[in-house]
Every structure is written in C-alpha cells, then in structure tokens.
Design a protein around this motif. Structure first.
Motif, PDB file in Angstrom:
ATOM      1  N   GLY A  48       0.790  -1.230   0.000  1.00 11.22           N
ATOM      2  CA  GLY A  48       0.000   0.000   0.000  1.00 11.22           C
ATOM      3  C   GLY A  48       0.818   1.273   0.000  1.00 11.22           C
ATOM      4  N   ALA A  49       2.138   1.168   0.193  1.00 12.76           N
ATOM      5  CA  ALA A  49       2.970   2.372   0.116  1.00 12.76           C
ATOM      6  C   ALA A  49       3.496   2.492  -1.305  1.00 12.76           C
ATOM      7  CB  ALA A  49       4.120   2.279   1.107  1.00 12.76           C
ATOM      8  N   GLU A  50       3.217   3.625  -1.943  1.00 12.53           N
ATOM      9  CA  GLU A  50       3.602   3.772  -3.342  1.00 12.53           C
ATOM     10  C   GLU A  50       4.861   4.621  -3.463  1.00 12.53           C
ATOM     11  OE1 GLU A  50       0.577   4.243  -6.646  1.00 12.53           O
ATOM     12  OE2 GLU A  50       1.528   6.222  -6.665  1.00 12.53           O
ATOM     13  N   TYR A  51       5.830   4.132  -4.193  1.00 12.54           N
ATOM     14  CA  TYR A  51       7.060   4.879  -4.416  1.00 12.54           C
ATOM     15  C   TYR A  51       7.255   5.104  -5.902  1.00 12.54           C
ATOM     16  CZ  TYR A  51       7.973   3.196   0.277  1.00 12.54           C
ATOM     17  OH  TYR A  51       7.876   2.913   1.602  1.00 12.54           O
ATOM     18  N   THR A  52       7.686   6.318  -6.275  1.00 16.68           N
ATOM     19  CA  THR A  52       8.049   6.572  -7.657  1.00 16.68           C
ATOM     20  C   THR A  52       9.548   6.380  -7.782  1.00 16.68           C
ATOM     21  OG1 THR A  52       6.316   8.207  -7.726  1.00 16.68           O
ATOM     22  CG2 THR A  52       7.871   8.218  -9.539  1.00 16.68           C
TER      23      THR A  52
END
Lengths: 112, 469
Positions: A48-52
């Motif tokens: 659920g943690a989104e990283y670019t």
C-alpha cells in the motif's frame, strides 16, 4: 584522444561490445549506473505504500580512442544500441589529455 | 578421528562374529559394576508423541531464525538488516535463558486462574532429578511426554512472540533498551497471558470464560501485535517517514523467510496438540489450507486494487492466513480453515494498506497489521466455526467434551472468544505502555537521529550487512 561515454540498455551491452571489437576497439570499462532522461521512472507499491522510482538502471560504457577513430566508434554505438524506443540512452564525447599504460609507462595512443 | 571411527567399526565386526559366545563368556565375570540402585520403574512415554513434539520444537525455533529474521530482514532498508537479524538471534538466546530461569514457572507453575508461581524456577520439577528415597531418577511427565519436552516447546513460543514485536519498531529502537524491554515484556505480559490461556486452572482455559486458543492466537499474535502498535505509537515514526522512500531492500530474503515460516508453522500449530494424534493431523492440514487461502486472499485484493499481484503480497497473505488459523487449528476443519485463511488475507491486507495509511502510524513491518489484526480475526472466527467434529475429546476421567462455535449454536463460546481477545489485548496495551514509559524515562527508547540515519547495523552493532569489494 577522445573519451566516449555511452549510457545504454542492459541487454544491448553484448551486442555493442562485439560491434566495437569488430571496428578495432581493444578495451572498455563498464559500470552499472542509474539515472533518468525522457523515459522517466516507474511506480512501485509495497503493502500500500507507493514509491516513484525516478532513477532507472542502465549500463555505462567508457571507451577511449584516437581522434580519427572516434566518429566510427560513436556511429557504431549509436547504430547497435538503438531500438527506437524512448530509453535507448545517450553518448557523451569529451577530449582527453592523457592516458598511461601502467605496466609499461607508454602514453597517448600507444597506451590504448 | 577417522582412525578411531575405523577401529570401532572393526570392533563392531568382531563383536558381530563372536558376539554370542563373548556375551556368554562375559556374563559371569567381566560385567562393568553398576552403581547400587533399587530397580524403580521409569515412566513410560509415547514414543511417537515425544518424537513429534521434539520435531515441532525445532520447527518453531526455525520460525524465529532464519524464518522471521529473513522475512523481516528483507523488508528493512539495507543499512538495518543486521539490526533486525540480531534482534531475532539475540532473542533466541535471551528469551531462552529467561524461560529457563523464571519464564516457564511464571507461565505454567501452579493452578491459580491469573498468575503462575515460582515452583519451577530454574526448571525445578521440570527436568530429571534424583529421588534419594526411592533410589531412582524422577522424570516429570506432561501428558504422554517428558515435561522437559513440553517446556522447551513452549519456550520456542516465548522466543518468537517478542521477536514479532520487533517488526513495529524496526530501524530505530536502541538495542540495549530492546533487550530490557523484552525481558520485562516476556515476564509481565507474555507469562500471565500464557497462564490464563494454557496454564493449569487459567481463567481462559477452564470454567466460565473458557476460550479456544489452540496454538496462540491470543497468547502469541494478539499479545505481540497489539503491543507492536503501542510500540509504534510511543516510539514514534522513523526519521523521514512519509517523506523519503523506504521500500524493502531485498524481497528475495522476505520470500525465503515466509516460506520457512510456513513450514515452521506446522510445528507451531500441529505441535500444539502436544501429541502425535488426530488433533495434530487436523491442525496440520487446516494450517496448510489456511496459508494457501491467505495467499489467494491478499494477492487477489492487490491484483484488483493496484493491477498487479506482488510477491510481498503473496508472502504477507500466507503469513496472515497462518496467523488467522493459529487459534482455530484444533477447532475447525481444514475447509473452514480455508475460510479463516481467506479472511486473514483480506483483513490484514486492508489493515496494512487502508487502515495504516489513514492513521499514519509507522508500524515499520506491519507487526500489528498482520499479527494483531490476523490474530483477532482468527480468535473471533474460532468462536464462529468451532465444530464438535474436531473438538470432541475424551478426558482423563472418561467424560466426553466438545466445544462448539456460533454456527453450531453456542453463543457463549463466541462471547468467550471476544472476552479472550479483549483480556489479552488489554494486558498487552497496559503492560507495554507502562514498560515503555519506564524505559523511556530511564534508558531512552530510540537511537539518536544520526545513528538512525547511519543505520542500526553500524551504529548498534559495528558491522555491515553487505560488504562488496
């Protein structure tokens, strides 16, 4: 002398190396690098943690050649490493003052 | 060494050849003198039970390291992998010693409903002793196995439960404080809950509020998961949490760790039958199918929500399913176990993504989201699905008993499950809160900001996980 640095896709490395060997390049240095240009990064999700991820992995080849040979070497790299898609990489060329073969002390073109 | 082996092999061959005659010849004169003892009966143990319980104990130990060490180790940033692994391995040492000195006694001594006693300090009455009056050894028994086997099996739970909490405060807690915290937490939170639920006369084991907790849904997962949330809240967020990326540094480790946890869990749950019997068989099979359904639950949720199923999701789902089946393994059928596993996978996915993001606490590795939430779902659903087909047993006095859940009409059992959840979560919250407040005032909970940025591997242990030259 010129130093030619080419940032290319991983899977093109062998092909580029073979092509350069054929046009008379005797040595090169390869590094794993990360960076971005027009291709930009991608997104990753972990619980659920989104990283670019902006910096994409590429391979950088460094080749030092005589001034006369540099055009052919550049053309060879560009022709071999191209897929036509965004993210093929770039070639950077800089003049080089000196080169020394450590074993013999030879300098300039002799050392290449 | 080699030479010795060979010579004994030669002697073996000679003995085989002339054995019978030699034995006759030795019979009269050359027998080694035995010490003067009366012939006393040694207790008979069930060989199958002893073998299975020893195997299970080893499997549960494997869950902490390498299982949990790799599972958690892959999830942190690379500067903290040794910090996490050290917590797991050091707790294997620390908690084992505490267990032998006083932990086992506080958990399983006496018959009080609320607390253990000091009868078994230093394993007194657990390990073999010499009975001078009868002139023979006393080997205490627990059911059909030596008590030392029961003790060491339970001791493995005393190791992994605190290690699970470490997921909440990973990457920032001071190592020295963690050691003291775990000693106090084990003593004042784990031991009492273990006594309530599994200790003789425990108020959640017998009597009016008897709750079903086969392998530790309350004792292990709710206690550790809820304590983990308290830790995450009191210790605070990691430096840069929410601002800088903190992705897992090596999901291949995490995957290996999850697979080891899955295998180890067979010892954890099926071993909790304390015998190699039908109950163990049911627990084993139910455990497996719950883990399988957990993988599907979490993965499908992820697939629908973000378009791609990931390995971290599949691994987390397996663990969520395993957590969820833990209290129920001895009370539900394997097919019902699948429902529990699926519920665990979906519920924990929701907790680790939506709930965590909404409230913004930094439960670094989702110890609460998986163990607190999964344990609670499991304990509650045990009260729904428990079936007499699985729980039917005949006691030592020959009377039959069977626990039933809501679906078979026993509302009280369901209520008892809720009471069990509330009681264990309550003590975990209060106990952890007090211990952390005391330690915060005396030792300090966190490493300094510089140390945290440098990473726990270097700042706490003076080592690096990855040295590539």
């Amino acid at each position: 002398m010129k130093k030619i640095e080419a940032v290319i896709r991983h899977f093109k490395l062998e092909e580029v190396k073979d092509a350069l060997t054929k046009v008379g390049v005797h040595g090169m240095t390869v590094t794993e690098v990360r960076g971005f240009g027009r291709q930009k990064g991608h997104k990753e999700q972990y619980r659920g943690a989104e990283y670019t991820v902006d910096f994409l992995p590429k391979v950088k080849i460094e080749v030092v050649v005589d001034n006369e040979a540099s055009r052919q070497v550049i053309d060879t790299i560009v022709a071999t490493a191209r897929t036509g898609q965004i993210g093929d990489g770039k070639v950077f060329v800089t003049p080089l003052d000196e080169a020394v073969r450590i074993r013999t002390g030879e300098t300039g073109s002799e050392s290449l | 060494m080699k030479v010795r082996c060979r010579s004994s092999l030669v002697w073996g061959v000679i003995l085989l050849a002339v054995g019978p005659r030699l034995a006759v010849a030795q019979g009269s004169s050359d027998v080694a003198p035995m010490p003067e003892v009366n012939v006393v009966g040694l207790p008979e143990f069930e060989k199958g039970d002893v073998a299975w319980m020893l195997t299970s104990s080893a499997l549960v130990l494997m869950m902490t390291a390498p299982g949990l060490a790799l599972f958690y180790g892959g999830l942190v940033r690379k500067k903290n992998i040794l910090g996490v692994m050290m917590q797991c391995v050091f707790l294997m040492g620390l908690m084992s010693v505490v267990w032998a000195l006083w932990g086992y006694s506080l958990a399983f001594g006496g018959e009080s409903p609320y607390f253990g006693n000091l009868d078994h300090i230093c394993l007194h009455g657990v390990i073999p002793s010499w009975d001078a009056d009868n002139g023979g050894p006393v080997i205490p028994a627990s059911g059909t196995v030596p008590t030392s086997v029961f003790m060491v099996f339970q001791g493995m739970f005393f190791i992994i439960t605190p290690a699970l909490i470490a997921g909440a405060f990973a990457e920032r807690m001071k190592f020295s404080t963690m050691c003291v915290f775990m000693i106090l937490w084990g003593t004042f939170v784990y031991c009492p809950i273990a006594h309530w639920v599994w200790g003789e006369g425990g108020w959640l084991l017998d009597g009016r509020f008897a709750a079903l907790d086969f392998a530790g849904g309350t004792v292990v997962h709710i206690s550790s998961g809820v304590s983990a949330l308290v830790c995450a809240l009191l210790i605070g967020k990691r430096v840069g949490f929410g601002q800088e990326p903190m992705p897992p540094h090596n999901l291949t480790y995490t995957c290996i760790g999850a697979a080891l946890l899955w295998v180890g869990w067979f010892g954890f749950n099926a071993g909790s039958a304390l015998a190699a019997n039908a109950s163990a068989a049911n627990a084993f099979v139910a455990t497996h199918f719950a883990a399988a359904a957990g993988v599907l639950g979490w993965s499908v949720a992820e697939w629908i929500k973000i378009g791609k199923p990931g390995i971290l999701g599949a691994c987390s789902g397996a663990v969520a399913g395993l957590v969820c089946i833990t209290p129920a393994a001895g009370a539900v059928t394997p097919v019902q176990g699948m429902i529990l596993g699926l519920a665990g996978g979906l519920g924990c996915y929701f907790a680790c993504t939506t709930v965590k993001n909404k409230f913004g606490y930094d439960d670094s590795l989702d110890a609460f989201g998986v163990h607190g939430v999964g344990g609670t779902i499991g304990a509650v659903l045990t009260g729904v699905f428990a079936t007499k087909a699985v729980t039917y047993s005949i006691g030592e006095d020959g009377t039959a008993s069977a626990a039933r859940g809501l679906l078979e009409g026993d509302v009280q059992q369901f209520v008892n499950q809720l009471i069990g959840v509330a009681a264990s979560a309550g003590l975990a919250i209060v106990g952890t809160f007090i211990i952390l407040k005391v330690l915060d005032a005396t030792m300090g909970l966190r490493v300094t900001e510089d140390e945290e940025i440098q990473g726990l591997d270097l700042s706490q242990h003076g080592e690096e996980g990855y040295i590539f030259l």
